[in-house]
Design an enzyme around this catalytic site. Structure first.
Site, short mmCIF file in Angstrom:
data_model
loop_
_atom_site.label_atom_id
_atom_site.label_comp_id
_atom_site.label_asym_id
_atom_site.label_seq_id
_atom_site.Cartn_x
_atom_site.Cartn_y
_atom_site.Cartn_z
N LYS A 1 -2.49 -1.54 -3.77
CA LYS A 1 -3.12 -0.25 -3.75
C LYS A 1 -2.40 0.68 -3.71
O LYS A 1 -1.31 0.91 -3.16
CB LYS A 1 -3.97 -0.51 -2.43
CG LYS A 1 -4.84 1.09 -1.96
CD LYS A 1 -5.49 0.86 -0.79
CE LYS A 1 -5.95 2.16 -0.47
NZ LYS A 1 -6.17 2.07 1.19
N LYS B 1 0.99 -1.08 -0.12
CA LYS B 1 -0.06 0.17 0.03
C LYS B 1 0.97 1.34 -0.02
O LYS B 1 1.82 1.40 0.79
CB LYS B 1 -1.01 -0.04 1.18
CG LYS B 1 -1.74 1.44 1.33
CD LYS B 1 -2.81 1.17 2.50
CE LYS B 1 -3.27 2.45 2.72
NZ LYS B 1 -4.63 2.40 3.56
C1 PBG Z 1 -7.48 3.13 5.83
C2 PBG Z 1 -7.60 3.39 4.51
C3 PBG Z 1 -7.59 4.39 3.38
C4 PBG Z 1 -8.00 3.78 2.18
C5 PBG Z 1 -8.29 2.62 2.45
N1 PBG Z 1 -8.00 2.18 3.70
C6 PBG Z 1 -7.11 5.57 3.39
C7 PBG Z 1 -5.56 6.03 3.70
O1 PBG Z 1 -4.78 5.11 3.77
O2 PBG Z 1 -5.36 7.17 3.94
C8 PBG Z 1 -7.95 4.48 0.96
C9 PBG Z 1 -9.09 4.31 -0.04
C10 PBG Z 1 -9.48 5.03 -1.17
O3 PBG Z 1 -8.95 6.11 -1.18
O4 PBG Z 1 -10.43 4.70 -1.63
N2 PBG Z 1 -6.14 3.37 6.22
#
Ligand code: PBG
Length: 338
Positions: A256, A203
Site C-alpha cells: 500500500k 505500507k
Molecule cells: C489507518 C489507515 C490509513 C489508510 C488505511 N488504513 C491511513 C493512514 O495510514 O494514514 C489509508 C487508506 C486510504 O488512503 O485509502 N492507519
C-alpha cells in the site's frame, strides 16, 4: 526470421490486436469481482449517508445504511468489505480506547454486514488512528512518538474484540514492529485460531492517503507518520518488512499504496507464495475521479487501466473504492469496452 524487404515485416504483433475477439483471446490479465474488496466507513446514528467531499461516490454511513451498501456489493459479486470506524471527536482519547469497545462502531457493523450479506468476507482494519485524540496510530511516549510496545499491548485486545464480533479477517495497518505476532497470539488464546491475518506488510508514508484522513477523521494533529510508515524511497526494506510478517504468521500480505508501488507488488509476488493484496488508496481514487469530473480523462477507463495494472503487477486481491462500480462493469460487459 527476417523478411528480405524491411518495409514488409514478417512478424506483426498487430495481427493479434485487430478485433475485440482476438484481443479478448490473447488477453493476459483479467479481473473478477470476487477479487475486489470495498472499503466502508461507519459512523454513529441511523439513516446517515454522507458523501465524502474529497472522495466523490464514497460515503460515511451509519450501520443500517452500511449494511445495505454491503448487500449491494455482495449482489454484484464483490469478494469482501474492509471496515473502518469513524467515531465522534468526543469518543477519542490519547490511547484510542474506543477501538476496544465490543459494542463499538466496527463490531456493530460487522454484525449488520453478516446479517445482510452472509457470503461477503468481512475484513476489519486494525489501527488506532481513527480513535486517538491526536490522530496517530497508537499511544504516544514522553517524547510525543508513537510508543510501539504500548500500542502492541492494546493491539491484541483490539484483534480479539474484532474477531469476537465476527471479523473473518484481521488487517493490521499500524506498521508497529511485532504486530502480527501479537495478533496471532491474541487470536489463538481467544479461541480464534481460524481467523486469518492480512498484514499491511509494506505500507508507505504516502501523500496519497490525504482524502482518507478526511473520510476517517484521522489526520495526525501534529507531525506525520514517517517514523512508523515506510519511506517511499525504499524497496529492500519492504522485503524485510514482508519477511518479518511472514515469520510472525501473516496469512496474506498487502502492499500500500498500489500504483506508486507496482514494483514492490511485483517483487513480493515473485518472492512469496502467500496471497497478495494491493490497496488502491484514497488519493489514487480521488485523482482519477477529479480529473474525470474536469473532463481531463475518462475516469472509468483510467480506473479500469489502473486496476488491470495493479493485477498485472501481481496482486491477487485489490482493495478499491471503485469495487462496486467496477464489479458492475465486469458483470455488464462494459469493463474494457471502449
Ligand atoms: C489507518 C489507515 C490509513 C489508510 C488505511 N488504513 C491511513 C493512514 O495510514 O494514514 C489509508 C487508506 C486510504 O488512503 O485509502 N492507519
Amino acid at each position: 526470421m527476417k523478411s528480405e524487404n524491411p518495409l514488409h515485416p514478417l512478424i506483426r504483433p498487430r495481427r493479434l490486436r485487430a478485433s475485440p475477439g482476438l484481443r479478448g483471446l490473447v488477453r493476459e490479465t483479467r479481473l473478477s469481482p470476487a477479487a475486489l474488496v470495498l472499503p466502508l466507513f461507519v459512523v454513529p446514528g441511523a439513516g446517515v449517508r454522507q458523501e465524502i467531499a474529497s472522495m466523490p461516490g464514497v460515503f460515511r454511513e451509519s450501520v443500517d445504511m452500511l449494511a445495505t451498501s454491503a448487500k449491494r456489493a455482495a449482489d454484484s459479486g464483490v469478494g469482501g468489505v474492509l471496515l473502518f470506524g469513524v467515531p465522534p471527536a468526543a469518543a477519542k482519547d490519547a490511547e484510542g480506547r474506543a477501538a476496544l469497545d465490543p459494542a463499538g462502531l466496527v463490531p456493530r457493523a460487522l454484525e449488520a454486514v453478516a446479517a445482510a450479506a452472509p457470503g461477503l468476507v468481512r475484513i476489519a482494519d486494525l489501527c488506532f488512528c481513527e480513535y486517538t485524540s491526536h490522530g496517530h496510530c497508537g499511544p504516544l511516549d514522553a517524547h510525543g512518538r508513537v510508543d510501539n510496545d504500548a500500542t502492541l499491548a492494546l493491539t491484541g485486545e483490539q484483534a480479539q474484540v474484532l474477531a469476537r464480533a465476527g471479523a473473518d479477517v484481521i488487517a493490521p495497518s499500524g506498521m508497529m514492529d511485532g504486530m502480527v505476532a501479537v495478533i496471532r497470539q491474541a487470536l489463538d488464546s481467544a479461541g480464534c485460531s481460524a481467523v486469518p491475518i492480512l498484514s499491511y506488510a509494506a505500507k508507505y508514508a504516502s501523500a496519497f492517503y490525504g482524502p482518507f484522513r478526511d473520510a476517517a477523521d484521522s489526520a495526525p494533529a501534529f507531525g506525520d507518520r514517517r517514523a512508523y510508515q515506510m519511506d517511499p524511497a525504499n524497496a529492500l526494506e519492504a522485503m524485510r518488512e514482508v519477511a518479518l510478517d511472514v515469520e510472525q504468521g501473516a496469512d496474506m500480505l498487502m502492499v500500500k499504496p498500489a500504483m506508486p508501488c507496482l514494483d514492490i507488488i511485483r517483487r513480493v509476488r515473485e518472492r512469496y507464495d502467500l496471497p497478495l493484496a494491493a490497496y488502491q488508496v484514497s488519493g489514487e481514487y480521488s485523482m482519477i475521479a477529479a480529473a474525470g469530473e474536469r473532463g481531463w480523462i475518462d475516469a472509468d477507463r483510467a480506473m479500469q487501466e489502473s486496476l488491470i495494472a495493479i493485477r498485472r503487477a501481481g496482486a491477487d486481491i485489490i482493495i478499491t473504492y471503485s469495487a462496486l462500480r467496477t464489479a458492475q462493469q465486469l458483470n455488464d460487459g462494459t469493463f474494457g469496452a471502449a
